[in-house]
Design an enzyme around this catalytic site. Structure first.
Site, PDB file in Angstrom:
ATOM      1  N   TRP A  99       0.835  -1.212   0.000  1.00  0.00           N
ATOM      2  CA  TRP A  99       0.000   0.000   0.000  1.00  0.00           C
ATOM      3  C   TRP A  99       0.860   1.249   0.000  1.00  0.00           C
ATOM      4  CZ3 TRP A  99      -4.116  -1.732  -1.822  1.00  0.00           C
ATOM      5  CH2 TRP A  99      -4.572  -2.988  -1.466  1.00  0.00           C
ATOM      6  N   ASP A 166      -1.228   6.670   6.656  1.00  0.00           N
ATOM      7  CA  ASP A 166      -2.299   5.757   6.277  1.00  0.00           C
ATOM      8  C   ASP A 166      -2.482   4.799   7.447  1.00  0.00           C
ATOM      9  OD1 ASP A 166      -3.891   3.710   5.331  1.00  0.00           O
ATOM     10  OD2 ASP A 166      -2.716   3.323   3.522  1.00  0.00           O
ATOM     11  N   LYS A 190     -11.661  -2.220   8.386  1.00  0.00           N
ATOM     12  CA  LYS A 190     -10.881  -3.048   9.308  1.00  0.00           C
ATOM     13  C   LYS A 190     -11.411  -2.906  10.738  1.00  0.00           C
ATOM     14  CE  LYS A 190      -7.828  -3.242   5.828  1.00  0.00           C
ATOM     15  NZ  LYS A 190      -7.501  -4.383   4.994  1.00  0.00           N
TER      16      LYS A 190
END
Length: 356
Positions: A99, A166, A190
């Site tokens: 990511w 992030d 999540k």
């Protein structure tokens, strides 16, 4: 048979979040209508958005000068929104996984990108340290938790440039010093809500410094000024997020979440380190994620991969297959996963050890 949900995302949510959201799908706030069909500007849903905003800030103890916005597009949209709004000439990125690499790729459309350090040389199984950050960058970007590789930055960095993080997979898993960050963003699927929602916590004084025109929908100021209501927000995930935020508060907040998460991670890592059949993919204890625990069969037992996955699945373990770039197994132990599930997985590992 009870199912134990170790999926990396979309992932386990608190039972109360699922229950309350299901009820609101049928009858929202006594309106006799579904939350999916009422006006987002009606008083009932406006109250949901306001409460979610307030609780988000309360749980993270957000200081003055920050605003939270709820957006569509997922964290992947933030990969371009951050540089669009912040990158004038040059930005620094720490590359700790898939990511982070995707975020770097997007940032290069907007200016020079300096990769200050990378753990790619060892398949991202550690967190780089002691790297230099150029003093003239517009910001440093980090990915705090790496779901695929099982590494995590669990301490708030002290840096002299604006820090962007992030936090898709570890937000609300521990207390934060929000004042050390310029922007914190993430996908909600999540630790917060169903897929389809992203959040961004933005320090307002970092905005308005780039010369380029920013498309309306990609401008943080648009959504801050519009109270996350410039366009129709993802109403169902926002409602679910509010239920999770209420659950977090009623369960002792982020200090309590951190205690629980450390305890769950310790139970599973201890078994991985003890059990002769398995080994962790992240050897440095300080780099190990408490959200995504990755492990593989030990060198002498590689031929048992498929058998263990089948054995564990048959006993109710869901979502433990590792990402294809790492292989092996991954147990995601997010906030809502009970300790009971971790102990159930440990029991399965011990049964498999006895079998062999």
């Amino acid at each position: 048979m009870k199912k134990h949900n170790f999926s990396a995302g979309p992932s386990i949510l608190p039972e109360v979040t699922i229950k309350n959201t299901a009820e609101a799908v049928v009858n929202f706030a006594g309106t006799g209508l579904s939350v999916m069909e009422v006006s987002h500007r009606g008083k009932e849903f406006t109250a949901v958005m306001e409460q979610a905003n307030k609780l988000f800030k309360e749980l993270l103890e957000v200081p003055a000068g920050y605003e939270v916005v709820f957006l569509g597009g997922g964290a992947s949209m933030q990969f371009c929104m951050v540089p669009y709004n912040l990158l004038s000439k040059k930005a620094a990125y720490l590359n700790t996984g898939t990511w982070a690499s995707k975020a770097i790729k997007e940032a290069k459309f907007f200016g020079e990108v300096v990769e200050v350090a990378s753990s790619k040389d060892k398949n991202y199984n550690y967190i780089p340290r002691d790297f230099d950050i150029p003093s003239d960058v517009d910001y440093l970007h980090i990915t705090t938790n790496n779901t695929i590789y099982g590494t995590e930055i669990r301490k708030d960095m002290d840096v002299k440039v604006p820090l962007v993080a992030d936090m898709s997979s570890d937000i609300f898993s521990r207390p934060l010093d929000v004042s050390k960050y310029a922007i914190i963003y993430g996908g909600a699927q999540k630790n917060l809500a169903p897929a389809g929602l992203a959040f961004a916590l933005v320090r307002e004084d970092v905005l308005g410094k780039v010369d380029r025109p920013i498309p309306t929908m990609l401008n943080y100021k648009t959504h801050i000024d519009g109270g996350s209501m410039f366009n129709t927000p993802p109403v169902l995930p926002v409602f679910a997020a509010l239920q999770t935020l209420n659950w977090l508060k009623s369960n002792g907040g982020l200090k309590e979440m951190e205690k629980r998460n450390i305890r769950k991670a310790d139970i599973l890592y201890s078994e991985i380190d003890r059990n002769r059949l398995f080994k962790g993919t992240v050897q440095n204890v300080d780099d190990r994620s408490i959200m995504n625990i990755c492990f593989v069969m030990n060198d002498d037992y590689q031929d048992l991969n498929a058998e263990f996955l089948e054995f564990a699945t048959a006993q109710g373990m869901v979502g433990i297959k590792g990402h294809r770039s790492v292989g092996g197994f991954r147990a995601s132990v997010y906030n809502a996963l009970p300790e009971e599930s971790v102990k159930a997985l440990v029991d399965v590992m011990q049964q498999f050890e006895k079998k062999h």
